[in-house]
Design a protein around this motif. Sequence first.
Motif, PDB file in Angstrom:
ATOM      1  N   ALA A  35       0.841  -1.198   0.000  1.00  0.00           N
ATOM      2  CA  ALA A  35       0.000   0.000   0.000  1.00  0.00           C
ATOM      3  C   ALA A  35       0.873   1.244   0.000  1.00  0.00           C
ATOM      4  O   ALA A  35       1.912   1.281   0.645  1.00  0.00           O
ATOM      5  CB  ALA A  35      -0.908   0.006   1.228  1.00  0.00           C
ATOM      6  N   ARG A  36       0.446   2.248  -0.714  1.00  0.00           N
ATOM      7  CA  ARG A  36       1.189   3.511  -0.775  1.00  0.00           C
ATOM      8  C   ARG A  36       1.160   4.245   0.566  1.00  0.00           C
ATOM      9  O   ARG A  36       2.087   4.943   0.914  1.00  0.00           O
ATOM     10  CB  ARG A  36       0.591   4.420  -1.840  1.00  0.00           C
ATOM     11  CG  ARG A  36       0.776   3.962  -3.247  1.00  0.00           C
ATOM     12  CD  ARG A  36      -0.039   4.861  -4.206  1.00  0.00           C
ATOM     13  NE  ARG A  36       0.054   4.405  -5.556  1.00  0.00           N
ATOM     14  CZ  ARG A  36      -0.727   3.474  -6.097  1.00  0.00           C
ATOM     15  NH1 ARG A  36      -1.665   2.902  -5.377  1.00  0.00           N
ATOM     16  NH2 ARG A  36      -0.580   3.115  -7.352  1.00  0.00           N
ATOM     17  N   THR A  37       0.041   4.109   1.267  1.00  0.00           N
ATOM     18  CA  THR A  37      -0.166   4.867   2.497  1.00  0.00           C
ATOM     19  C   THR A  37      -0.486   3.928   3.650  1.00  0.00           C
ATOM     20  O   THR A  37      -0.917   2.792   3.449  1.00  0.00           O
ATOM     21  CB  THR A  37      -1.335   5.859   2.333  1.00  0.00           C
ATOM     22  OG1 THR A  37      -2.525   5.127   2.026  1.00  0.00           O
ATOM     23  CG2 THR A  37      -1.055   6.866   1.230  1.00  0.00           C
ATOM     24  N   VAL A  43      -7.595   4.021  -2.670  1.00  0.00           N
ATOM     25  CA  VAL A  43      -6.636   4.184  -3.766  1.00  0.00           C
ATOM     26  C   VAL A  43      -5.571   3.093  -3.752  1.00  0.00           C
ATOM     27  O   VAL A  43      -5.021   2.738  -4.793  1.00  0.00           O
ATOM     28  CB  VAL A  43      -5.991   5.595  -3.703  1.00  0.00           C
ATOM     29  CG1 VAL A  43      -4.863   5.754  -4.705  1.00  0.00           C
ATOM     30  CG2 VAL A  43      -7.051   6.648  -3.916  1.00  0.00           C
ATOM     31  N   ASP A  44      -5.294   2.521  -2.597  1.00  0.00           N
ATOM     32  CA  ASP A  44      -4.313   1.449  -2.488  1.00  0.00           C
ATOM     33  C   ASP A  44      -4.843   0.112  -3.004  1.00  0.00           C
ATOM     34  O   ASP A  44      -4.107  -0.872  -3.036  1.00  0.00           O
ATOM     35  CB  ASP A  44      -3.858   1.281  -1.038  1.00  0.00           C
ATOM     36  CG  ASP A  44      -3.082   2.490  -0.556  1.00  0.00           C
ATOM     37  OD1 ASP A  44      -2.121   2.877  -1.238  1.00  0.00           O
ATOM     38  OD2 ASP A  44      -3.448   3.037   0.502  1.00  0.00           O
ATOM     39  N   ALA A 125     -17.513  -2.267  -2.275  1.00  0.00           N
ATOM     40  CA  ALA A 125     -16.718  -2.940  -1.244  1.00  0.00           C
ATOM     41  C   ALA A 125     -15.501  -2.096  -0.892  1.00  0.00           C
ATOM     42  O   ALA A 125     -15.007  -1.324  -1.719  1.00  0.00           O
ATOM     43  CB  ALA A 125     -16.299  -4.319  -1.722  1.00  0.00           C
ATOM     44  N   LYS A 126     -15.019  -2.252   0.327  1.00  0.00           N
ATOM     45  CA  LYS A 126     -13.905  -1.444   0.817  1.00  0.00           C
ATOM     46  C   LYS A 126     -12.796  -2.354   1.358  1.00  0.00           C
ATOM     47  O   LYS A 126     -12.667  -2.528   2.574  1.00  0.00           O
ATOM     48  CB  LYS A 126     -14.397  -0.486   1.894  1.00  0.00           C
ATOM     49  CG  LYS A 126     -15.426   0.500   1.366  1.00  0.00           C
ATOM     50  CD  LYS A 126     -15.926   1.413   2.449  1.00  0.00           C
ATOM     51  CE  LYS A 126     -16.951   2.383   1.854  1.00  0.00           C
ATOM     52  NZ  LYS A 126     -17.477   3.273   2.857  1.00  0.00           N
ATOM     53  N   PRO A 127     -11.982  -2.917   0.463  1.00  0.00           N
ATOM     54  CA  PRO A 127     -10.941  -3.831   0.938  1.00  0.00           C
ATOM     55  C   PRO A 127      -9.945  -3.186   1.890  1.00  0.00           C
ATOM     56  O   PRO A 127      -9.385  -3.865   2.751  1.00  0.00           O
ATOM     57  CB  PRO A 127     -10.261  -4.315  -0.347  1.00  0.00           C
ATOM     58  CG  PRO A 127     -10.676  -3.363  -1.394  1.00  0.00           C
ATOM     59  CD  PRO A 127     -11.972  -2.772  -0.974  1.00  0.00           C
ATOM     60  N   HIS A 128      -9.756  -1.876   1.782  1.00  0.00           N
ATOM     61  CA  HIS A 128      -8.811  -1.193   2.675  1.00  0.00           C
ATOM     62  C   HIS A 128      -9.258  -1.224   4.132  1.00  0.00           C
ATOM     63  O   HIS A 128      -8.452  -1.010   5.031  1.00  0.00           O
ATOM     64  CB  HIS A 128      -8.578   0.247   2.208  1.00  0.00           C
ATOM     65  CG  HIS A 128      -9.795   1.116   2.290  1.00  0.00           C
ATOM     66  ND1 HIS A 128     -10.822   1.047   1.379  1.00  0.00           N
ATOM     67  CD2 HIS A 128     -10.142   2.064   3.182  1.00  0.00           C
ATOM     68  CE1 HIS A 128     -11.746   1.929   1.699  1.00  0.00           C
ATOM     69  NE2 HIS A 128     -11.359   2.559   2.801  1.00  0.00           N
ATOM     70  N   GLU A 129     -10.532  -1.513   4.377  1.00  0.00           N
ATOM     71  CA  GLU A 129     -11.008  -1.627   5.752  1.00  0.00           C
ATOM     72  C   GLU A 129     -10.760  -3.022   6.326  1.00  0.00           C
ATOM     73  O   GLU A 129     -10.845  -3.208   7.530  1.00  0.00           O
ATOM     74  CB  GLU A 129     -12.493  -1.268   5.816  1.00  0.00           C
ATOM     75  CG  GLU A 129     -12.749   0.203   5.515  1.00  0.00           C
ATOM     76  CD  GLU A 129     -14.213   0.580   5.590  1.00  0.00           C
ATOM     77  OE1 GLU A 129     -15.068  -0.303   5.858  1.00  0.00           O
ATOM     78  OE2 GLU A 129     -14.517   1.770   5.355  1.00  0.00           O
TER      79      GLU A 129
END
Length: 137
Positions: A35-37, A43-44, A125-129
Amino acid sequence: MINNKTEYSWPANFPEGIPALEETVPAEGWVYRLARTFPPTQVDFLPHREEKPNYPYNKDQIPLSYGVSVWTKLDKIKQVARNYPYPEQYGNWHTVCGSLCPELGVIPKELTMSGHVTLWVQEGAKPHEYISHKVEE
């Protein structure tokens, strides 16, 4: 585990038949991602074709290009990061991990020996969560 008859809503830019539901199962399992952040954001977790819109895909790569790459093996994602040592590549990125769930989307029935997994993320969907735990190097 939810059966493969789960109703998914795919992004509008997915062509018909991508992902091929007869070749996929609901997402599950522990995975890693660069991940960038940190913490990671939506965005990642962009599909490859959104990150690199001018990339020339061959016929077999087209379905995969609509997915997000994740890894089941920590040593394999570390190897990916080592292959791109410059900061503008992966040098300043973070390794994050977490557990997939069926609500995120689907993955291939047949997993590769490399540990690479394509996750086709359903609309909204929100995979970053879910893939949000920092891996300390």
